[in-house]
Design a protein around this motif. Structure first.
Motif, PDB file in Angstrom:
ATOM      1  N   GLY A 149      -0.167   0.053  -1.917  1.00 51.03           N
ATOM      2  CA  GLY A 149       1.109   0.576  -2.370  1.00 51.03           C
ATOM      3  C   GLY A 149       1.248   2.047  -2.042  1.00 51.03           C
ATOM      4  O   GLY A 149       0.254   2.730  -1.764  1.00 51.03           O
ATOM      5  N   THR A 150       2.473   2.522  -2.068  1.00 50.33           N
ATOM      6  CA  THR A 150       2.740   3.952  -1.890  1.00 50.33           C
ATOM      7  C   THR A 150       3.752   4.364  -2.951  1.00 50.33           C
ATOM      8  O   THR A 150       4.694   3.625  -3.257  1.00 50.33           O
ATOM      9  N   GLY A 151       3.531   5.530  -3.535  1.00 44.73           N
ATOM     10  CA  GLY A 151       4.456   6.013  -4.546  1.00 44.73           C
ATOM     11  C   GLY A 151       4.629   5.068  -5.717  1.00 44.73           C
ATOM     12  O   GLY A 151       5.740   4.908  -6.237  1.00 44.73           O
ATOM     13  N   GLU A 152       3.535   4.383  -6.123  1.00 46.48           N
ATOM     14  CA  GLU A 152       3.550   3.451  -7.256  1.00 46.48           C
ATOM     15  C   GLU A 152       4.369   2.191  -6.988  1.00 46.48           C
ATOM     16  O   GLU A 152       4.708   1.454  -7.916  1.00 46.48           O
ATOM     17  N   VAL A 153       4.670   1.914  -5.726  1.00 43.99           N
ATOM     18  CA  VAL A 153       5.401   0.700  -5.354  1.00 43.99           C
ATOM     19  C   VAL A 153       4.476  -0.195  -4.538  1.00 43.99           C
ATOM     20  O   VAL A 153       3.938   0.238  -3.510  1.00 43.99           O
ATOM     21  N   GLN A 206      -7.667   2.200  -6.117  1.00 47.55           N
ATOM     22  CA  GLN A 206      -8.335   3.305  -5.426  1.00 47.55           C
ATOM     23  C   GLN A 206      -7.339   4.175  -4.659  1.00 47.55           C
ATOM     24  O   GLN A 206      -6.555   3.662  -3.859  1.00 47.55           O
ATOM     25  N   PRO A 207      -7.367   5.495  -4.878  1.00 50.89           N
ATOM     26  CA  PRO A 207      -6.505   6.383  -4.086  1.00 50.89           C
ATOM     27  C   PRO A 207      -7.079   6.572  -2.687  1.00 50.89           C
ATOM     28  O   PRO A 207      -8.274   6.835  -2.521  1.00 50.89           O
ATOM     29  N   LEU A 208      -6.240   6.424  -1.686  1.00 55.55           N
ATOM     30  CA  LEU A 208      -6.677   6.599  -0.294  1.00 55.55           C
ATOM     31  C   LEU A 208      -6.245   7.944   0.272  1.00 55.55           C
ATOM     32  O   LEU A 208      -6.694   8.335   1.351  1.00 55.55           O
ATOM     33  N   GLY A 209      -5.364   8.622  -0.436  1.00 57.08           N
ATOM     34  CA  GLY A 209      -4.857   9.902   0.033  1.00 57.08           C
ATOM     35  C   GLY A 209      -3.379  10.022  -0.287  1.00 57.08           C
ATOM     36  O   GLY A 209      -2.835   9.263  -1.097  1.00 57.08           O
ATOM     37  N   GLY A 237       1.074  -7.859   5.752  1.00 50.20           N
ATOM     38  CA  GLY A 237       1.629  -8.536   6.921  1.00 50.20           C
ATOM     39  C   GLY A 237       3.040  -8.120   7.252  1.00 50.20           C
ATOM     40  O   GLY A 237       3.522  -8.382   8.361  1.00 50.20           O
ATOM     41  N   LEU A 238       3.713  -7.471   6.312  1.00 51.42           N
ATOM     42  CA  LEU A 238       5.079  -6.995   6.555  1.00 51.42           C
ATOM     43  C   LEU A 238       5.148  -5.473   6.455  1.00 51.42           C
ATOM     44  O   LEU A 238       5.615  -4.801   7.365  1.00 51.42           O
ATOM     45  N   ASP A 239       4.674  -4.959   5.331  1.00 53.63           N
ATOM     46  CA  ASP A 239       4.692  -3.509   5.121  1.00 53.63           C
ATOM     47  C   ASP A 239       3.402  -2.834   5.591  1.00 53.63           C
ATOM     48  O   ASP A 239       3.397  -1.622   5.818  1.00 53.63           O
ATOM     49  N   PHE A 240       2.332  -3.589   5.682  1.00 53.80           N
ATOM     50  CA  PHE A 240       1.069  -3.027   6.145  1.00 53.80           C
ATOM     51  C   PHE A 240       0.184  -4.129   6.729  1.00 53.80           C
ATOM     52  O   PHE A 240       0.381  -5.315   6.443  1.00 53.80           O
ATOM     53  N   GLU A 241      -0.791  -3.717   7.527  1.00 53.85           N
ATOM     54  CA  GLU A 241      -1.794  -4.617   8.084  1.00 53.85           C
ATOM     55  C   GLU A 241      -3.166  -4.007   7.871  1.00 53.85           C
ATOM     56  O   GLU A 241      -3.318  -2.785   7.862  1.00 53.85           O
ATOM     57  N   ALA A 272       3.558  11.270  -1.136  1.00 54.02           N
ATOM     58  CA  ALA A 272       3.487   9.995  -1.847  1.00 54.02           C
ATOM     59  C   ALA A 272       2.038   9.531  -1.945  1.00 54.02           C
ATOM     60  O   ALA A 272       1.326   9.490  -0.936  1.00 54.02           O
ATOM     61  N   PRO A 273       1.548   9.168  -3.148  1.00 54.92           N
ATOM     62  CA  PRO A 273       0.172   8.668  -3.269  1.00 54.92           C
ATOM     63  C   PRO A 273       0.042   7.305  -2.601  1.00 54.92           C
ATOM     64  O   PRO A 273       0.907   6.448  -2.742  1.00 54.92           O
ATOM     65  N   VAL A 274      -1.042   7.152  -1.866  1.00 56.58           N
ATOM     66  CA  VAL A 274      -1.344   5.890  -1.176  1.00 56.58           C
ATOM     67  C   VAL A 274      -2.544   5.260  -1.883  1.00 56.58           C
ATOM     68  O   VAL A 274      -3.601   5.895  -2.014  1.00 56.58           O
ATOM     69  N   THR A 275      -2.396   4.043  -2.354  1.00 56.56           N
ATOM     70  CA  THR A 275      -3.453   3.385  -3.119  1.00 56.56           C
ATOM     71  C   THR A 275      -3.708   1.987  -2.589  1.00 56.56           C
ATOM     72  O   THR A 275      -2.873   1.408  -1.899  1.00 56.56           O
ATOM     73  N   ALA A 276      -4.864   1.432  -2.951  1.00 60.29           N
ATOM     74  CA  ALA A 276      -5.207   0.077  -2.513  1.00 60.29           C
ATOM     75  C   ALA A 276      -6.219  -0.554  -3.456  1.00 60.29           C
ATOM     76  O   ALA A 276      -6.970   0.143  -4.151  1.00 60.29           O
ATOM     77  N   GLY A 277      -6.232  -1.859  -3.463  1.00 58.10           N
ATOM     78  CA  GLY A 277      -7.232  -2.637  -4.180  1.00 58.10           C
ATOM     79  C   GLY A 277      -7.717  -3.740  -3.259  1.00 58.10           C
ATOM     80  O   GLY A 277      -6.969  -4.199  -2.386  1.00 58.10           O
ATOM     81  N   PHE A 278      -8.967  -4.184  -3.445  1.00 55.79           N
ATOM     82  CA  PHE A 278      -9.538  -5.109  -2.463  1.00 55.79           C
ATOM     83  C   PHE A 278     -10.868  -5.658  -2.945  1.00 55.79           C
ATOM     84  O   PHE A 278     -11.491  -5.120  -3.858  1.00 55.79           O
TER      85      PHE A 278
END
Length: 210
Positions: A138-142, A98-101, A147-151, A169-175
């Motif tokens: 992830g950001t930018g397809e990475v 899912q794209p978050l922005g 807990g380290l890069d995001f919370e 940079a595209p910001v995406t997530a799955g959950f």
């Protein structure tokens, strides 16, 4: 109303009936045409928890959960088995779901959401109750590390990055996620005789706005 960060037993919600509800106001004109509008920006889900009961032990578990929530007083989490993750039902959750922005180099907080698209139209559903330990981002397809890069705040669905995503940079997530709900009744009526004969009690559950 308080909200209890506890999930209704998933084995009891499995087999329940429910789904999204919309509210549409329709005005019929004298020329036969219609004007349609809606006061709701978001759909609201309804379920019947009674249909997931299979034994008297299930009834006992339902009553205990109902009493602990004081009927309609306190909200709780509900797993909608037909719609509980960011990916298609047959696929695994991915950080690309899912794209978050897009990043701007300053903003660090993003709200989880899920898109529903058909043809040229789409709807973005805010996700406020992600399941702890299931969020990928992830950001930018990475892909990044939880807990380290995001919370993630599991009570609000807000994901905060340690470093603001780069501009553009595209910001995406799955959950996986739950639905915030409450009981839509202050009374549960169960007859042991009728239950054993297959007559299940009606236990309405209604999504709440947070």
């Amino acid at each position: 109303m308080a909200f209890h960060e506890i999930r209704f037993p998933a084995n009891l919600s499995f087999g329940s009936v429910g789904g999204p509800e919309r509210r549409t106001e329709i005005v019929s004109m004298t020329n036969g045409h219609e004007e349609r509008r809606t006061p709701w920006a978001h759909s609201r889900r309804r379920y019947d928890a009674g249909l997931g009961l299979r034994s008297l032990d299930d009834v006992a578990a339902l009553i205990a959960f109902f009493e602990a929530r004081a009927g309609q007083m306190h909200g709780f989490r509900w797993k909608d088995w037909a719609d509980y993750k960011s990916s298609a039902p047959s696929k695994k959750v991915s950080f690309r779901d899912q794209p978050l922005g897009k990043g701007d180099g300053v903003r660090r907080a993003f709200v989880l959401r899920k898109g529903y698209a058909s043809g040229p139209s789409s709807y973005w559903r805010p996700i406020t109750k992600p399941v702890t330990g299931t969020v990928l981002a992830g950001t930018g397809e990475v892909e990044l590390r939880d807990g380290l890069d995001f919370e993630v705040n599991p009570a609000t669905g807000v994901i905060t990055f340690a470093v603001a995503p780069e501009d553009g940079a595209p910001v995406t997530a799955g959950f996986e996620f739950d639905v915030p709900v409450r009981f839509d009744t202050d009374r549960i009526a169960v007859s042991v005789a009728s239950f054993q004969a297959g007559d299940l009690p009606q236990v309405p559950v209604l999504e709440v706005r947070l």
